[in-house]
Design an enzyme around this catalytic site. Structure first.
Site, short mmCIF file in Angstrom:
data_model
loop_
_atom_site.label_atom_id
_atom_site.label_comp_id
_atom_site.label_asym_id
_atom_site.label_seq_id
_atom_site.Cartn_x
_atom_site.Cartn_y
_atom_site.Cartn_z
N SER A 203 22.05 -27.59 -21.86
CA SER A 203 20.64 -28.01 -21.81
C SER A 203 20.51 -29.36 -21.11
CB SER A 203 20.08 -28.11 -23.23
OG SER A 203 20.60 -29.29 -23.83
N LYS A 204 19.28 -29.84 -21.07
CA LYS A 204 18.98 -31.13 -20.44
C LYS A 204 19.83 -32.25 -21.03
CE LYS A 204 14.65 -30.89 -18.17
NZ LYS A 204 14.82 -30.86 -16.79
N ARG A 205 20.08 -32.15 -22.32
CA ARG A 205 20.89 -33.17 -23.00
C ARG A 205 22.23 -33.38 -22.30
NH1 ARG A 205 23.20 -32.00 -27.71
NH2 ARG A 205 22.61 -29.81 -27.59
N HIS A 206 22.74 -32.32 -21.70
CA HIS A 206 24.05 -32.40 -21.03
C HIS A 206 23.89 -32.75 -19.55
CE1 HIS A 206 24.41 -29.29 -24.30
NE2 HIS A 206 25.26 -30.21 -24.69
N GLY A 207 22.67 -33.11 -19.17
CA GLY A 207 22.44 -33.46 -17.76
C GLY A 207 22.25 -32.22 -16.89
#
Ligand code: GLU
Length: 431
Positions: A203-207
């Site tokens: 997800s976005k959290r992982h860039g």
């Protein structure tokens, strides 16, 4: 073997995601290495989740990445009548029925469906007693993925079908639908998941974000392709930096790992830096100019390119590193205080620097410039590096810049002197 035909079949429910680049790339590689064809199919039949700009975003990103498809994209919403015709054909064949204005596939309830996935040569068997009837054509007249996939991949002659692992549980539906039509079942390759660094869903959290966002952040298409290829595949000689052409030669779908891969943004950035360093100065200048479309000084960047090449990982890193060249920097007194000058007064030293700068014959030459300030350092009894560091901060406002003398040559002698004087007047007592 029949002609190899592959396709990338994204659903335009959002902007093209970095994770889907791998699916598109593997399908592209398989087509190219067999002299086959590669197509793009826009699967826009889920009208509730349809995002109008997404299809265009996918097409643009495929072009930017260089994953060229051979034909005009197939757009499912433009082929509605076709799916209606085929759904009705299944009713006639006794394999489907109409209920609540939808058309349903009649799943046999006994026996098994056995299947071998090209990835990891995985043998999977499904018990039909676990299966239920499913919708082929919805009451809004649009097909479900199950019907559209079977009809389109039959008509397009797709083989092998390369898609994400999430579709593996639907294999019994697809195999039986192909068989109900009397069509040959294609081979399938279900690609394992891509996870985030903490092994949760990517997800976005992982860039991990949209391909266009990576583009805007200054990533190069070839670095993205190279990095994404490695998420599930190891080139035969273990060489990590590998061009698209080399991948076409050496890629092997059968050697794709069957276990999930982990997306690592730091590694992608490293890879991008490798591609930047490998580029010729001319090529990097061109890429930077394309990237810096609205930059007022983009036509003057060429002399800076060799100076920053080793120092940037993304094209966007060029901006903060070189802003001071074009504009007077903002100074922060704390940055000056970081330079060790043996308790000498910073202002005194700057005055001496300004005096030397006036003294050196113009145009300034590397050797003379260096000699003048080595001598000053000696007089002041401080390391020469610290004097150069003070000049650096006075012209750029920062402790890290491209090589000092080369930068000064671009800024110009007069402007350099102005900046040193400006610092002296801005901070009367450096506290
Ligand atoms: N539209 C499906 C998806 O995006 C495509 C699956 C396929 O490649 O057949 O998941």
């Amino acid at each position: 073997m029949d002609k190899v035909k592959t396709r990338f079949a994204p659903s335009p429910t959002g902007m093209m995601h970095i994770g889907s680049v791998r699916t598109a790339l593997y399908a592209y590689l398989v087509a190219r290495q067999h002299g086959g064809t590669f197509s793009l199919r826009i699967e826009d039949t889920d009208r509730n989740r349809f995002v109008p700009e997404a299809a265009e975003d996918i097409v643009q990103n495929m072009k930017w990445l260089g994953l060229n498809f051979d034909e005009q994209p197939v757009v499912q919403s433009e082929r509605k009548d076709l799916y209606v015709k085929y759904a009705k054909e299944l009713i006639e064949k006794g394999a489907a029925y109409e209920q609540d204005s939808a058309i349903w596939f009649k799943m046999p309830k006994e026996g098994k469906v056995g299947f071998v996935d090209l990835i990891g040569n995985r043998k999977v068997t499904f018990n039909l007693s676990d299966q239920k009837d499913f919708v082929l054509l919805k009451s809004d007249g649009f097909p479900t993925y199950h019907l559209a996939h079977v009809v389109d991949d039959h008509l397009m002659g797709t083989n092998p079908v390369i898609r994400a692992d999430e579709w593996l549980p639907s294999i019994p539906k697809h195999v039986l639908t192909f068989q109900a039509f009397g069509w040959e079942v294609p081979q399938y390759a279900h690609l394992p998941l891509i996870l985030g660094s903490d092994r949760s869903k990517l997800s976005k959290r992982h860039g991990a974000k949209g391909v266009s966002e990576f583009h805007q952040d200054g990533f190069l298409p070839e670095a993205i392709l190279n990095y994404m290829a490695l998420l599930g595949w190891t080139p035969p000689d273990g060489k990590e930096v590998i061009s698209l052409d080399e991948m076409v030669k050496t890629f092997d779908l059968k050697s794709v790992h069957s276990t999930p891969a982990v997306f690592d943004l730091t590694k992608l950035e490293w890879m991008n830096g490798e591609y930047i360093r490998k580029m010729s100065d001319e090529e990097l200048t061109k890429r930077l100019q394309e990237f810096l479309v609205d930059h007022p000084n983009k036509d003057k960047i060429a002399p800076l390119v060799p100076l920053v090449k080793e120092r940037i990982k993304k094209l966007s890193d060029f901006i903060p590193l070189t802003d001071f060249i074009w504009e007077k920097p903002e100074y922060d007194v704390e940055v000056f205080k970081k330079i060790k000058l043996n308790d000498l007064d910073i202002k005194d030293v700057l005055n001496k620097i300004a005096y030397k700068l006036e003294e050196i014959k113009k145009p300034w030459k590397d050797k003379e410039f260096e000699k003048a300030f080595r001598q000053l350092a000696k007089e002041l009894d401080v390391p020469a590096g610290n004097v150069f560091q003070l000049i650096r901060v006075a012209v750029s406002g920062q402790l890290v810049t491209p090589p000092l003398f080369e930068s000064i040559k671009i800024i110009g002698e007069d402007e350099t002197l102005n900046r040193v004087r400006e610092v002296i007047s801005q901070f009367p007592n450096f506290s």
